[in-house]
Design a protein around this motif. Structure first.
Motif, PDB file in Angstrom:
ATOM      1  N   LEU A   1       0.826  -1.207   0.000  1.00 51.53           N
ATOM      2  CA  LEU A   1       0.000   0.000   0.000  1.00 51.53           C
ATOM      3  C   LEU A   1       0.860   1.257   0.000  1.00 51.53           C
ATOM      4  N   ALA A   2       1.863   1.295   0.865  1.00 50.82           N
ATOM      5  CA  ALA A   2       2.724   2.469   0.956  1.00 50.82           C
ATOM      6  C   ALA A   2       3.516   2.698  -0.323  1.00 50.82           C
TER       7      ALA A   2
ATOM      8  N   THR B   1       2.916   1.730  -3.362  1.00 49.46           N
ATOM      9  CA  THR B   1       2.115   2.079  -4.540  1.00 49.46           C
ATOM     10  C   THR B   1       1.455   3.446  -4.401  1.00 49.46           C
ATOM     11  N   THR B   2       0.796   3.691  -3.267  1.00 52.96           N
ATOM     12  CA  THR B   2       0.004   4.914  -3.136  1.00 52.96           C
ATOM     13  C   THR B   2       0.811   6.120  -2.669  1.00 52.96           C
ATOM     14  N   LEU B   3       1.830   5.916  -1.849  1.00 57.44           N
ATOM     15  CA  LEU B   3       2.597   7.038  -1.315  1.00 57.44           C
ATOM     16  C   LEU B   3       3.858   7.320  -2.119  1.00 57.44           C
ATOM     17  N   PHE B   4       4.454   6.267  -2.683  1.00 53.16           N
ATOM     18  CA  PHE B   4       5.693   6.451  -3.429  1.00 53.16           C
ATOM     19  C   PHE B   4       5.525   6.269  -4.943  1.00 53.16           C
TER      20      PHE B   4
ATOM     21  N   LEU C   1       7.082   6.828   8.919  1.00 50.68           N
ATOM     22  CA  LEU C   1       5.835   7.064   8.196  1.00 50.68           C
ATOM     23  C   LEU C   1       4.799   6.052   8.660  1.00 50.68           C
ATOM     24  N   THR C   2       3.661   6.537   9.154  1.00 51.92           N
ATOM     25  CA  THR C   2       2.608   5.618   9.585  1.00 51.92           C
ATOM     26  C   THR C   2       1.719   5.297   8.392  1.00 51.92           C
ATOM     27  N   VAL C   3       1.663   4.034   8.029  1.00 60.30           N
ATOM     28  CA  VAL C   3       0.922   3.570   6.858  1.00 60.30           C
ATOM     29  C   VAL C   3      -0.440   3.025   7.298  1.00 60.30           C
ATOM     30  N   GLY C   4      -1.480   3.345   6.545  1.00 59.89           N
ATOM     31  CA  GLY C   4      -2.800   2.808   6.828  1.00 59.89           C
ATOM     32  C   GLY C   4      -3.733   3.774   7.527  1.00 59.89           C
TER      33      GLY C   4
END
Length: 365
Positions: free
Chosen positions: A207-208, A210-213, A301-304
């Motif tokens: 998730l991190a 793909t969506t954040l990076f 970085l807090t993911v989710g």
């Protein structure tokens, strides 16, 4: 030391830049110092606007002690803000000012204040007054003294935002590392490492990345627990019993996760580009390589979460409070990462809202 951080400058930050809330952390720690030093760095005004969520008197005293050419002004968090350069906007959510406290000492009062700062930042992020939050360090002993029974920011933020699943990723240099466990005793690891927890960490890493990076098909290396990945059960059974099954389940869902790999070589391969991210099983397994390659500039970085949150990678450093030697490098990087992620999300929302993309979405549906 303080002269290095003086930076007189002119102009104002653009109202089009994302507005980030920077929580002070424990006022008795180095949070106020690294915030003041970071906000004296002129180039941050080109990536974001910021408000400090913390004690106004503490911020004023810190800036004065450091002899920085910064002016403090009070904000409430709801007004449209064009921030003049050379200023620090402070939102003080405390009902009563902090009483005199001893810097560098854990205390219930400063621990309680640090929790108030976090709760206010989450509230502002959830209603859209700020686009993301950056957290200075809290002291776990102090917040527990104040009755806040959490091992750290990650768990507290998950509860405050009602996140169904969240986890800690730390980025530094060429490494992006997701953690299955964080602040737990080594002796408890074998029982804590379950297929469900490892699988969730792999999905959060996906998730991190793909969506954040913005990595479309990230390659994720999964660390083993035992030497030589257990050597077919010779040095432990966790790899065959829980880690490999969790990795294989992720693979069946299309995630490019590896089978468990020996940790002594995995992080080196990731640093050279063989993997876009790594899933580490416990705190020191991931933090040792991170701090070897990017000490002082790692970002948590807090993911989710439904909000954006980054943080420094260090603690309150009570032993150096008041000496003027705290390095703001990690906080500066945390602000830059939060601003970059925020701007990426804004761009993604704009793209999704364009008529062409709306028509594509209806066609796919």
């Amino acid at each position: 030391m303080s002269t290095k951080w003086q930076s007189p400058y002119k102009g104002s930050s653009s109202p089009r830049l994302p507005l980030l809330g920077i929580t002070m952390g424990d006022p008795a720690g180095i949070g106020p110092e690294v915030i003041a030093k970071a906000l004296s760095v002129t180039y941050l005004d080109n990536v974001c606007r910021s408000i400090v969520i913390g004690s106004l008197p503490v911020m004023e005293r810190t800036i004065k002690a450091l002899k920085l050419k910064l002016n403090v002004f009070r904000v409430h968090g709801h007004e449209t803000m064009v921030q003049p350069r050379g200023t620090v906007a402070v939102l003080d959510p405390l009902d009563t000012p902090l009483r005199t406290f001893k810097p560098g000492i854990a205390a219930a009062e400063t621990g309680a204040a640090s929790v108030v700062f976090i709760k206010k930042a989450v509230e502002l992020a959830q209603i859209g007054c700020i686009q993301g939050m950056v957290t200075a360090p809290i002291n776990k002993e102090a917040i527990n003294m104040a009755g806040c029974r959490y091992p750290g920011h990650t768990e507290l933020l998950a509860d405050l935002t009602h996140a169904k699943r969240s986890g800690m990723m730390i980025v530094g240099g060429p490494l992006r590392i997701m953690f299955v466990t964080t602040h737990v005793a080594i002796k408890d690891l074998p029982l804590l490492l379950t297929r469900a927890k490892i699988g969730q960490a792999i999905r959060l890493a996906q998730l991190a990345l793909t969506t954040l990076f913005g990595i479309k098909r990230p390659r994720i290396g999964v660390a083993a627990l035992n030497p030589h990945a257990g050597e077919h059960g010779l040095f432990g059974e966790e790899e065959t019993r829980v880690i490999r099954p969790a990795a294989r389940a992720a693979q069946r869902k299309g995630i490019l996760a590896s089978d468990p790999l020996p940790a002594d070589t995995l992080f080196g391969k990731a640093a050279k580009g063989s993997f876009d991210g790594v899933v580490a099983l416990y705190h020191d397994q991931g933090l040792i390589p991170l701090k070897l390659v990017a000490f002082g500039t790692c970002v948590n970085l807090t993911v989710g979460l439904p909000i954006i949150r980054t943080s420094v990678d260090h603690g309150t450093a009570f032993d150096i409070v008041g000496k003027g030697v705290a390095d703001p490098g990690s906080l500066i990087e945390a602000v830059k990462v939060a601003a970059r992620i925020t701007q990426n999300r804004i761009a993604q929302k704009r793209m999704a809202a364009t008529p062409t993309n709306k028509r594509r979405a209806r066609h796919v549906a």
